[in-house]
Design a protein around this motif. Structure first.
Motif, mmCIF file in Angstrom:
data_model
loop_
_atom_site.group_PDB
_atom_site.id
_atom_site.type_symbol
_atom_site.label_atom_id
_atom_site.label_comp_id
_atom_site.label_asym_id
_atom_site.label_seq_id
_atom_site.Cartn_x
_atom_site.Cartn_y
_atom_site.Cartn_z
ATOM 1 N N LEU A 1 -3.733 42.899 4.549
ATOM 2 C CA LEU A 1 -4.269 43.793 5.579
ATOM 3 C C LEU A 1 -4.040 45.202 5.048
ATOM 4 N N ALA A 2 -5.075 46.033 5.049
ATOM 5 C CA ALA A 2 -4.890 47.395 4.536
ATOM 6 C C ALA A 2 -5.252 48.434 5.579
ATOM 7 N N ILE A 3 -4.570 49.579 5.447
ATOM 8 C CA ILE A 3 -4.756 50.691 6.384
ATOM 9 C C ILE A 3 -5.015 51.972 5.604
ATOM 10 N N VAL B 1 1.037 43.909 3.639
ATOM 11 C CA VAL B 1 0.403 45.037 4.325
ATOM 12 C C VAL B 1 0.317 46.175 3.315
ATOM 13 N N ALA B 2 -0.916 46.617 3.040
ATOM 14 C CA ALA B 2 -1.114 47.716 2.076
ATOM 15 C C ALA B 2 -1.488 48.975 2.845
ATOM 16 N N VAL B 3 -1.047 50.119 2.341
ATOM 17 C CA VAL B 3 -1.364 51.368 3.036
ATOM 18 C C VAL B 3 -1.528 52.511 2.035
ATOM 19 N N PRO C 1 5.795 41.878 2.923
ATOM 20 C CA PRO C 1 6.003 43.051 2.069
ATOM 21 C C PRO C 1 4.990 44.169 2.327
ATOM 22 N N LEU C 2 5.457 45.384 2.049
ATOM 23 C CA LEU C 2 4.631 46.570 2.179
ATOM 24 C C LEU C 2 4.203 46.997 0.775
#
Ligand code: KG4
Ligand code: ZN
Length: 358
Positions: A10-12, A84-86, A113-114
């Motif tokens: 999931l990316a933001i 989770v990617a940001v 993990p981030l």
């Protein structure tokens, strides 16, 4: 359900004025975008440019529903996410912080993990989501509102920065010229449309910045570009027409066209210099200015002479979006990178994986 062969990210993305979230599943270059939601902040149009504090507030209001929509469009629950990617840099710090804080809280609460993603690395990956062959090795031209970078990409994560702008970014030049011509923000698409309406041919011609025939790769401006002089030339042309009382719709269109031609020829020549010098047969465009049809057509025509293919993203993936952040995030995740929960946001930051030209 998690499939062991694939990673679901999931990316933001909140670095500027789009609030975006996406779900992507894949392994290496075999990826599928399961959802992409982009909410463009309209408020900035009124001010003729992005107002940072307003961008942050709009991200705060929009982020939760945008992420929920992305999860529901992809028909996935938190439990089936692997990471989770940001976007953590570069961009407006306040805007970035909204995404980074949210991503940290989400990653921690679901025990995943981030992954921290550099916004320009996202742009580098965007075109590959639509064109299977837009993968390394290639020459990359990243042209957005904040950046202009010419890169040699030997492999994902192995970049050589060949050139960049010495002053204004390509998109910034379009936006400033749009303002001078009385067009709305963001100016790129308006300038392109106005230029296309010009009655050819016109005698108006602006100097091509930092482009000379006698340049060699040893010159430090062989690949660099500069657009602030071009913008000043446009300003004088506009003032001249107004002072003489000769400004008409046709003249405005001719100025837009002459500006676009100068910028396009400069970028095309520098990009083809790079693909020739490094023996690349592919050129990949990224960033909002990659939507410009005149640029893409001119680059295709010029590159065809050396049998080089040009890949350009669709408008949806050229401008800021979280699908490209998810793709770059998957790459960084597969490389074993994990960001700590102390992750911060940064206005500027060099692209990871850059080797120096020397
Ligand atoms: O990549 P992007 O969405 O945001 C940044 O990361 O900056 O790029 C936005 C920029 C704006 O400057 C906009 O005017 C420009 O891309 N742009 C265009 C076109 N569409 C968007 N520039 C020229 N021609 C276009 N058709
Ligand atoms: Zn961007």
């Amino acid at each position: 359900m998690t499939d062991d062969r694939y990673t679901r990210v999931l990316a933001i993305e909140t670095s500027c004025d789009e609030t975006s979230a996406a779900v992507l599943r894949g392994r290496g270059d075999d990826v599928a975008v399961e959802s992409l939601v982009i909410l463009s902040q309209d408020v900035h149009r009124v001010f003729g440019g992005v107002v940072p504090e307003m961008a942050s507030r709009a991200h705060v209001a929009a982020l939760v529903p945008v992420v929920e929509q992305a999860l529901s469009d992809a028909r996935v629950q938190h439990a089936s996410l692997d990471a989770v990617a940001v976007t953590f840099a570069p961009g407006l710090v306040g805007a970035l912080l909204v995404g980074v804080s949210f991503a940290k809280a989400l990653a921690w609460s679901i025990g995943r993990p981030l992954v921290a993603v550099h916004h320009m690395e996202g742009h580098l990956f965007a075109t590959s989501l639509e064109h299977r062959d837009a993968v390394p090795p290639f020459t990359a031209l990243l042209i957005s509102g904040g950046h202009t970078m010419l890169l040699d990409v030997a492999a994902w994560g192995r970049y050589r920065l060949l050139g960049r702008t010495r002053d204004d970014a390509a998109g910034e030049a379009f936006d400033k010229v749009a303002k001078l011509l009385g067009l709305a923000y963001p100016g790129g698409p308006h300038v392109e449309r106005l230029a296309a309406s010009a009655n050819a041919p016109s005698s108006l011609r602006f100097t091509r910045p930092m482009l000379r025939r006698d340049q060699t790769p040893a010159d430090d401006d062989y690949y660099d570009v500069s657009f602030s002089g071009l913008k000043t030339a446009v300003r004088s042309a506009v003032r001249g027409e107004i002072d003489r009382g000769t400004m008409t719709d046709d003249t405005r269109a001719s100025i837009a066209r002459a500006f676009q031609e100068a910028l396009v020829e400069t970028l095309v020549e520098k990009t083809v210099r790079a693909s020739t010098q490094f023996g690349r047969r592919r050129i990949v465009l990224g960033g909002g200015v990659a939507c410009n049809g005149a640029l893409v057509a001119a680059l295709r025509a010029r590159a065809a002479r050396s049998d080089t293919e040009v890949f350009a993203p669709s408008a949806r993936l050229a401008t800021d979006n979280a699908a490209m952040i998810a793709r770059a995030g998957l790459f960084r995740f597969e490389a074993g990178e994990r960001a700590p929960l102390s992750l911060n946001a940064y206005a500027s930051m060099p692209l990871p994986g850059i080797a120096s030209t020397n």
